[in-house]
Design an enzyme around this catalytic site. Structure first.
Site, PDB file in Angstrom:
ATOM      1  N   SER B  45       0.817  -1.216   0.000  1.00 53.09           N
ATOM      2  CA  SER B  45       0.000   0.000   0.000  1.00 53.09           C
ATOM      3  C   SER B  45       0.854   1.271   0.000  1.00 53.09           C
ATOM      4  CB  SER B  45      -0.926   0.020   1.222  1.00 53.09           C
ATOM      5  OG  SER B  45      -1.877  -0.998   1.110  1.00 53.09           O
ATOM      6  N   GLY B 221      -2.706   3.751  -3.759  1.00 51.21           N
ATOM      7  CA  GLY B 221      -3.292   4.624  -4.772  1.00 51.21           C
ATOM      8  C   GLY B 221      -4.684   5.129  -4.435  1.00 51.21           C
ATOM      9  N   CYS B 246      -9.340  -1.789   3.655  1.00 56.23           N
ATOM     10  CA  CYS B 246      -8.608  -0.618   3.167  1.00 56.23           C
ATOM     11  C   CYS B 246      -9.010  -0.273   1.731  1.00 56.23           C
ATOM     12  CB  CYS B 246      -7.106  -0.854   3.316  1.00 56.23           C
ATOM     13  SG  CYS B 246      -6.186   0.689   3.320  1.00 56.23           S
ATOM     14  N   GLN B 250     -12.745   0.662   0.179  1.00 55.02           N
ATOM     15  CA  GLN B 250     -13.067   1.829  -0.641  1.00 55.02           C
ATOM     16  C   GLN B 250     -13.682   1.405  -1.977  1.00 55.02           C
ATOM     17  OE1 GLN B 250      -9.125   3.445  -0.683  1.00 55.02           O
ATOM     18  NE2 GLN B 250      -9.279   4.288   1.381  1.00 55.02           N
ATOM     19  N   GLY B 290      -4.793   6.981   2.820  1.00 53.67           N
ATOM     20  CA  GLY B 290      -4.800   8.410   2.534  1.00 53.67           C
ATOM     21  C   GLY B 290      -6.153   8.854   2.003  1.00 53.67           C
ATOM     22  N   HIS B 331      -6.756  -2.076   9.399  1.00 49.77           N
ATOM     23  CA  HIS B 331      -6.124  -3.347   9.068  1.00 49.77           C
ATOM     24  C   HIS B 331      -6.237  -4.380  10.175  1.00 49.77           C
ATOM     25  CE1 HIS B 331      -4.140  -2.129   5.266  1.00 49.77           C
ATOM     26  NE2 HIS B 331      -4.320  -0.937   5.801  1.00 49.77           N
ATOM     27  N   GLU B 333      -5.572  -7.325   9.997  1.00 48.73           N
ATOM     28  CA  GLU B 333      -4.469  -8.295   9.920  1.00 48.73           C
ATOM     29  C   GLU B 333      -3.216  -7.775  10.617  1.00 48.73           C
ATOM     30  OE1 GLU B 333      -5.250  -6.226   7.615  1.00 48.73           O
ATOM     31  OE2 GLU B 333      -3.454  -5.517   6.570  1.00 48.73           O
TER      32      GLU B 333
END
Lengths: 1183, 377
Positions: B45, B221, B246, B250, B290, B331, B333
């Site tokens: 990421s 990204g 994550c 999205q 982000g 996260h 994990e």
């Protein structure tokens, strides 16, 4: 969920006097808790016997009870206040134990109140070894092989099974009292006995040692909704084996991978959830450096020293949040008080490195062993923050007393290679210096790692420091080198010494290249969010984020680590200094390095610099802030010692100027001044050589008081009576005063009086006079002292007031002054003048309600006393008596002498308050935790000078109270001369007779006796419903084990037995049923006392009778020791051992006849049949 | 070796260089974790980003064989206060300096990382150039001006072709935007039969292995650049249980018709408190994003917000009102970070057990009956 609606009034229990293992951190956490609760609109009632604390200020809680912290008084307070809840988790082990026993006895139920935050079950699960063990097994958390033992046999069997080394940990103690390591059977027997004795339930945990593993701690918080967070984790520099209070600690951990960090974090959460603790808790782990195996060492189910450290290290107010949780809030309902706009339910992240370094009292206790183990010895600690480990460590070292310039210790540098190797093999307070020295001499990191078990990461950091030392001493001092050295935390002095550069040249490089520290904020979030709390540390970096306001500002210099002679009282003064400045409209900035204190709390001052109080660091802050002035009077000798160098740099010292400070502290100049003022002072000389000293003796004559100039807490001060002693003193102590000469004064025997005053340059205000119970020669910090003075004639008081005013005037004192006087019955002498705050300022401020610090600060800011509301001159006495009683941590320093002398030894103090003097005396002793026997045997041994009529009169009163007197040969003879019956006891017999005479009130149920002889050498006395059931074992050393067991029933029948040395083992058992087993009552005993093992019928032993029992193997249980020793303390002497052993068994040891006289008052009170009715409790303001 | 960090607005941070001598341009972000630099650097990421570590001591425990989250460093560079060249940990096999060199990634240290963080905090993430090749500020400026930052790294961060990772249990199709190893380990631990699908896989391809559930991974990204994936996922919504983390979260939001937007400086660290509305409790989470999902937009698209951030109230988790779909922004994990949310993988297992398309409709009880949160046992 929000706070419980049924909480309208809460009692908070404080932790009592400062002792090793329980210091200022509980003032800090208790103060935070009070504030957190009070702001919820809940009536806050505080109980604490320690007058030097901020928390006992009338402003902190709604009601303050400065009353003894024991069940009796607490029940009275609960009865009077009828609180809805009690918070006990903020008063250390003392508070917790007290609350637990009240709960157990049904007191809480009786008054319809409940414990908040902690519950009995969690405490038991966390603190009872067996329950904890089974809980860990149940939830699958690893623990070392261990056994719970109450007998030595169990211990030995376990050792045979798992081998050595083993760790001994007693159940229910504080600061690891009585714990230790055993490498072999001999050590095992010793440690196990100690442990069982120190445990309140006679229980120890014996476990396989994981010495050499990493020691990691996690500070965890949990709320009632089961939300859990970690505040901070910490890694000990030393591997497992040293008490964490005695370890150098770094936060966060440095050598753990994320997987390891998270593994222990998850374990911590699991444990706190299982224990259902609501609030804070500390969990200690050992982590194998060679695998990811770990074990859970222990859990502290309350706020602790570690949580104070974690709070300061992370910026997260653990105590405050824990208090809110106790009220019913959940973490996600609370805000982060530092950022003020993020949630409290997060985990602080550090973008700096924190090092904690312990402050040990070995400079005061020359006889105490420096070796460190599982029993804590440090009195305090410092914390340093920087952006790398090396500089945090060096800052911590310079913080210790502001004098260390680097990682050096001359005594270590002079060792041979062999000695150095040996030193490194021993875990003591100087090992880190030895490691640095070894690195300087070229030792390899992995060799040192193998020798010490210290992680190579830390050793490499030490090597970075010694490498930099080498660079500084061999290379040219370029701007880049200077910067690198500064960045690593080197002080100017150290750089100068190593490089040989001139200070001016260095300063040029600095200014030209802008090499100055910048200040960074402690914000809990690594800069992610904007923080509102101005809490800063210095480092060498690019951006300075410290915003300088354009307000008028004053810098208050703090007092550094808690040490003997400079305790929490100076933090009290600094905090009040800050508040007074704020009240006067100034921006108050504080600079200090002690993580345990209120002064370094994030919301105490307008701005906090968590910094070393080394001159360089102080100047850097001054350069940054440009305050109108600096206050050095509040922080004790630490800050006062900066005065000269501040004055040399033209820094405006507020209040009394450096010239006056110097005048007061330079004995010669000062004695000239007194001469001019026509004020008597003990005649004295300052001598630089031995010849001069003996010349002075000719003029002055013995006895004399000798000391180095510039002292803290009477360091190395002594009364000498002969040439021989003087010679010995000068040989030993002269090196202490390289900068200043040794002072020799005539010793004035008389009454010592202490006067604290506020002066404004023209007037003085004396809130009160405190009179010492002990005569001159006993350090004022160790004396019992009484407000108001009750035995001084009015004329003497007038003289004291007059002298004080004239001295303050002559010295141009502006602010505080503390003067110690001696009155020999005729004249008043000035002993010492301290142009600063003192130990008694908080006491006087509280008992007289005169805000001394506030007045002093206002005076320093230029206001006149006549413009304030408190008048001038000697204030009128309040209608109360306050008796300050010192408290010693002698249980922690097991090889320290307990005799009173000019060297201060106490670590803390309590106050007894009442409208009646005798009651106040009683409360003082009760609060200090001294046992007050009402009958029994007293062993008296007086030095010749003390064998006076007055002493006899006191001792006679003991006899009249029903005590039987025993004495050494000389003392016996002396007592009989005065017609006081006394039996002779040899010193050996006294040692045998000192056992645990405590009566616990409850019924003693079982006593198990060992069987047949040689294999058995332990006897356990278990008692149900008994707070303290102790086994006493004494070892005569000669022919095997001798055992003495004392067993006390409700009627205070004491049993004592001694073994005849030759017979090997002797066992004595008190009768379980009729509790009349063997009585060695007030008639004394003679002949052999022998008790059969397992005497079921109860007729355990036989006591011989006789008024003047003589030799033989008699064991007379000793309940009080009155021992006024020869002035020189000799650790090899039997008298020393008697005092020591008596202390270990909590038998009162009175080493001054004045103390013995005062103690009599307490005994009389204790004997009053309606004592409970006579003694009342009142809040501070009600007096 | 001099190191230099040039920020798009002209700010220059000078320090010392380490790692591989190189000049790179990327988006400057900061991470507040105190441990886990190896996991962070290998987290796909971070592709396209230059990481500023707020914790000042990096490299203390070296580099181990066990802690990689992918086979290489995805970040374009790193900045730190101090780098440790003498690490200590029994598992350590090399220094971070050597590792960065081997991985051809530039690093700089001895810079004021806190100043950098504060700058990002007040100005937002910023384009920057990292160089340890002795670049002058003007050369760095030119390099910065010329550099074009991509924000579609998710298209290349994952596998290039379908990969099967064994297992005999529930079959999970994993749409790989740059998955972290520990997500796969978390599925493997539960004995899942995992198929990793490259970016660009169609709905049919994903369904071709008869999966019991679809997992959407994390990845680098701007999620809006993942239009192809969004379109394919949209086709599958309601057809099988889905769990997104994550980027995956999205993408689910976008597929449902919601919106995402870029945050000023994101969340990167292991200490964020997240409130779980369904349990009424909070937990500490590991975060790295982000972009964030717009709450309003997904609520209007049939989603319910299940988790939000305790600090800024942003969306941290959601589930579909009708279908067995849920996702979290953070996260679970971990690696690095707290393991408090590992149970979310169990929830996914549970969803697959109950709503797998491979179950007979009778046994499954029909996929349209989950409304009301019944699957959140």
């Amino acid at each position: 969920m929000p706070k419980s609606p049924d909480l309208n009034k809460i009692i908070i229990i404080g932790s009592g006097p400062i002792i090793i293992g329980q210091a200022a951190e509980f003032d800090y956490s208790g103060t935070q808790a009070c504030k957190a609760i009070r702001e919820e609109g809940i009536e806050t009632v505080l109980v604490n016997s320690n007058p030097a604390t901020i928390m006992t200020d009338p402003d902190i809680a709604d009601k303050v009870y400065l009353e003894p912290l024991n069940e009796e008084f607490l029940e009275k307070i609960i009865d009077r206040e009828r609180p809805d809840g009690i918070l006990a988790g903020f008063g250390g082990q003392t508070g917790l134990n007290l609350a637990m026993s009240l709960a157990k006895k049904g007191v809480l139920d009786k008054y319809g109140t409940r414990l908040l935050g902690v519950n009995e079950e969690s405490i038991r699960k966390a603190e009872d070894r067996e329950e904890f063990r089974s809980l860990m097994l149940q939830i699958g958390e690893p623990i070392p092989p261990s056994v719970i033992a109450t007998t030595l046999e169990e211990c030995k069997a376990f050792a045979r099974e798992v081998g050595y080394p083993l760790i001994v940990r007693p159940a229910y103690t504080l600061g690891g009292t009585g714990g230790g390591f055993a490498q072999n059977e001999e050590e095992l027997v010793y440690q196990c006995r100690m442990g069982m004795e120190n445990s309140t339930i006679g229980q120890i945990l014996l476990e396989r040692s994981v010495a050499g593993w990493k020691e990691i701690e996690y500070e965890v918080m949990r709320d009632a909704k089961d939300n859990c967070i970690i505040i901070c984790n910490m890694e000990n520099f030393d591997p497992v084996g040293v008490h964490t209070g005695d370890s150098i600690v770094v936060a966060p951990s440095q050598t753990l991978r994320d997987a390891e960090y998270q593994m222990l974090r998850s374990a911590s959460l699991k444990i706190i959830r299982e224990l259902k603790i609501e609030g804070g808790c500390n969990i200690q782990f050992a982590l194998d450096p060679k695998s990811s195996d770990y074990i859970v060492i222990e859990v502290n189910p309350r706020v602790s020293r570690s949580s104070a450290l974690a709070s300061k290290a992370a910026g997260y107010p653990i105590a405050k949040i824990a208090a809110k949780i106790a009220l019913g809030y959940s973490l996600d309902e609370l805000k982060n008080y530092v950022t003020q706009n993020t949630s409290a339910c997060f985990e602080p992240t550090l973008d700096y490195c924190v090092v904690k370094f312990p402050k040990w009292p070995f400079d005061k206790f020359m006889t105490a062993a420096r070796r460190l183990g599982t029993q804590m010895k440090a009195t305090g600690e410092v914390m340093a923050i920087s952006n790398n480990f090396e500089s945090a460590l060096l800052k911590a070292i310079t913080s210790l007393d502001g004098k260390n310039d680097g990682l050096h210790l001359p005594s270590v540098q002079s060792l041979t290679d062999g000695e150095l190797r040996e030193k490194i093999g021993v875990q003591d307070d100087e090992r880190i210096y030895a490691l640095a020295e070894a690195l300087r001499r070229g030792a390899a990191v992995d060799v040192l790692h193998r020798a010490t078990g210290i992680d190579p990461w830390f050793l490499n950091c030490l090597k970075n420091i010694t490498d930099m030392e080498r660079r500084l001493s061999t290379e040219k001092l370029t701007p880049s080198l200077l910067y690198q050295a500064e960045r690593m935390g080197f002080t100017d002095q150290e750089i100068k010494d190593l490089s040989g550069a001139h200070r001016a040249a260095m300063q040029d490089i600095r200014i030209y290249n802008d090499i100055f520290p910048v200040y960074k904020m402690v914000d809990t979030c690594g800069g992610e969010f904007k923080a509102k709390t101005p809490y800063y540390y210095s480092c060498f970096d690019r951006e300075d984020e410290c915003q300088i306001s354009d307000r008028q500002k004053v810098l208050v210099i703090g007092s550094g680590p808690i040490r003997i002679g400079q305790g929490i009282e100076f933090d009290y003064c600094c905090v009040h200094g800050v508040w007074a400045l704020q009240k006067a409209g100034y921006e108050a900035i504080i600079m200090n390095n002690n993580p345990e204190t209120v002064s370094t709390d994030f919301d105490t001052s307008d701005k906090l610099y968590f910094e070393s109080l080394h001159m360089d660091d102080v100047m850097n802050v001054i350069k940054k802030e440009r305050p109108q002035g600096v206050i050095v009077q509040c922080g004790g000798q630490t800050s006062l010692n900066l005065a000269q160098r501040l004055a040399e740099r033209s820094i405006n010292i507020l209040g009394t100027s450096y010239t006056s400070i110097d005048l007061a502290e330079d004995r010669e100049k000062f004695s000239d001044l007194l001469h001019k003022l026509d004020i008597p002072t003990p005649e004295g000389r300052a001598v630089a050589t031995e010849e001069e000293a003996f010349a002075a003796v000719k003029d002055l004559g013995y006895p004399l008081v000798v000391r180095p100039s510039y002292v803290i807490g009477g360091r190395a001060m002594q009364v000498v009576y002969s040439d021989e002693e003087l010679h010995k003193y000068l040989k030993g102590a002269v090196s202490l005063s390289t900068e200043h000469p040794v002072l020799i004064d005539k010793y004035i025997q008389g009454k010592e009086v202490e006067v604290d005053a506020v002066a404004d340059g023209s007037d003085v205000l004396i809130p009160g006079i405190m009179e010492h119970v002990e005569r001159t020669g006993v350090h004022s910090g160790d004396s019992i002292s009484v407000y108001p003075s009750c035995s001084l004639p009015e004329t003497v008081k007038a003289t004291l007031a007059d002298y004080t005013k004239r001295i303050a005037g002559a010295l141009h004192i502006v602010g505080l002054v503390n003067i110690q006087y001696a009155w020999d019955g005729e004249r008043v002498y000035v002993i010492e003048v301290n142009p600063r705050a003192s130990r008694t300022v908080p006491i006087l401020s509280k008992v007289t309600a005169i805000p001394m610090i506030e007045l002093a600060v206002n005076a320093m800011l230029g206001r006149k006393l006549t413009d304030m509301d408190w008048g001038t001159g000697l204030a009128e006495n309040r209608k109360l008596y306050a008796v300050k009683v010192p408290v010693f941590s002698s249980e922690k320093l097991t090889d320290m002498d307990v005799a009173l002398g000019p060297e201060m030894r106490s670590t803390g103090e309590v106050l007894g308050l009442d409208t009646d003097l005798e009651h106040a005396v009683y409360k003082g002793f009760a609060a200090s935790g001294t046992r007050i026997p009402t009958k029994g045997n007293i062993y008296v041994s007086l030095r010749d000078a003390e064998k006076t009529e007055q002493a006899a009169a006191v001792l006679e009163k003991y006899a009249k109270q029903g005590f039987s007197l025993y004495g050494s040969a000389g003392t016996c003879e002396y007592l009989q001369q005065f017609g006081i019956p006394a039996g002779f006891l040899s010193e050996e017999d006294v040692l045998l007779g000192i056992t645990d005479p405590e009566s616990c009130g409850g019924a003693v149920e079982t006593v198990t006796a060992g069987g047949d002889g040689c294999a058995r050498d332990a006897l356990a006395a278990g008692g149900a419903g008994c707070a303290r059931e102790t086994l006493a074992a004494s070892n005569t050393g000669s022919a095997g084990e001798t055992l003495a067991a004392s067993n006390t029933g409700s009627a205070e029948k004491n049993l004592a037995a001694s073994g005849a040395g030759s017979a090997g083992e002797t066992l004595a058992v008190g009768g379980a049923d009729d509790r009349k087993g063997s009585v060695a009552g007030n008639t004394g005993s003679a002949g052999k006392t022998l008790a059969a093992g397992g005497a079921v019928g109860g007729e355990g032993g036989v006591a011989g009778a006789g008024q003047t029992a003589t030799a033989g193997t008699a064991a007379v249980p000793i309940h009080i020791v009155v021992n006024v020793p020869e002035h020189m303390n000799d650790p090899a002497s039997t008298a020393f051992h008697i005092r020591r052993k008596a202390t270990d068994y909590r038998v009162p040891v009175l080493t001054c006849m004045d103390t013995a006289r005062a103690f009599l008052t307490a005994i009389k009170m204790e004997r009053q049949p309606d004592k409970g009715r006579l003694l009342s409790v009142r809040t501070l303001t009600e007096y | 070796m001099d190191g230099l960090l040039y920020l798009e607005d002209g700010t220059v941070f000078r320090g010392r260089g380490f790692g591989y001598p190189r000049t790179s341009a990327g988006e400057l972000v900061f991470n507040t974790s105190m441990t886990g630099y190896q996991e962070i650097l290998t987290d796909p990421s971070y592709a396209g980003q230059i990481i500023n570590f707020t914790y000042p001591l990096i490299g203390n425990y070296g580099i181990t064989a066990a802690d990689n989250e992918s086979s290489r460093i995805h970040a374009f560079g790193m900045a730190a206060k101090n780098i440790c060249f003498t690490p200590s940990n029994y598992r350590s096999v090399m220094t971070i300096d050597q590792w960065l060199f081997d991985m051809k990634v530039p690093g700089i240290f001895e810079i004021d990382t806190r100043a950098l963080t504060r700058r990002i905090r007040s100005h937002g993430t910023v384009k920057c150039v990292i160089s340890n090749q002795g670049l002058s500020p003007s050369e760095a400026r030119d390099f910065c001006d010329q550099a074009v930052l991509r924000n579609d790294h998710m298209k290349r961060a994952g596998v290039r072709q379908r990969v099967r990772i064994g297992g005999t249990g529930r079959r999970v199709a994993v749409l790989d935007f740059g998955v972290k190893q520990n997500i796969l380990r978390s599925l493997e631990k539960r004995n899942c039969d995992v198929y990793l699908f490259p970016y660009g896989s169609s709905a049919d391809e994903l369904m071709s292995v008869d999966p019991d559930g679809l997992f959407l991974t994390n990845g680098p990204g701007d999620p809006q650049e993942a239009a192809e994936a969004v379109a394919e996922v949209k086709k599958l919504m309601g057809r099988l249980p889905m769990f997104g983390i994550c980027m995956g979260h999205q993408v689910l939001a976008l597929a449902a018709g919601g919106k995402t937007f870029k945050m000023a400086y994101g969340h990167r660290g292991g200490n964020h408190g997240v409130y779980d509305k369904e349990t009424g409790r909070s937990c500490i989470t590991s975060q790295n994003h982000g972009y964030v999902v717009s709450a309003q937009s997904v609520i209007l698209s049939g989603m319910e917000i299940t988790h939000f951030n305790l600090n800024d109230g942003t969306v941290e988790g959601m589930r579909h009102n009708t279908w067995p779909i849920f996702s979290v922004q953070y996260h679970p994990e971990a690696s690095p970070g707290p393991n408090d949310s590992d149970h979310l993988f169990d929830r996914f297992m549970d969803l697959m057990d109950r709503f797998s398309p491979n179950l007979r409709p009778a046994a499954a009880g029909g996929i349209n009956t989950v409304k009301g949160g019944g699957h959140h046992a």
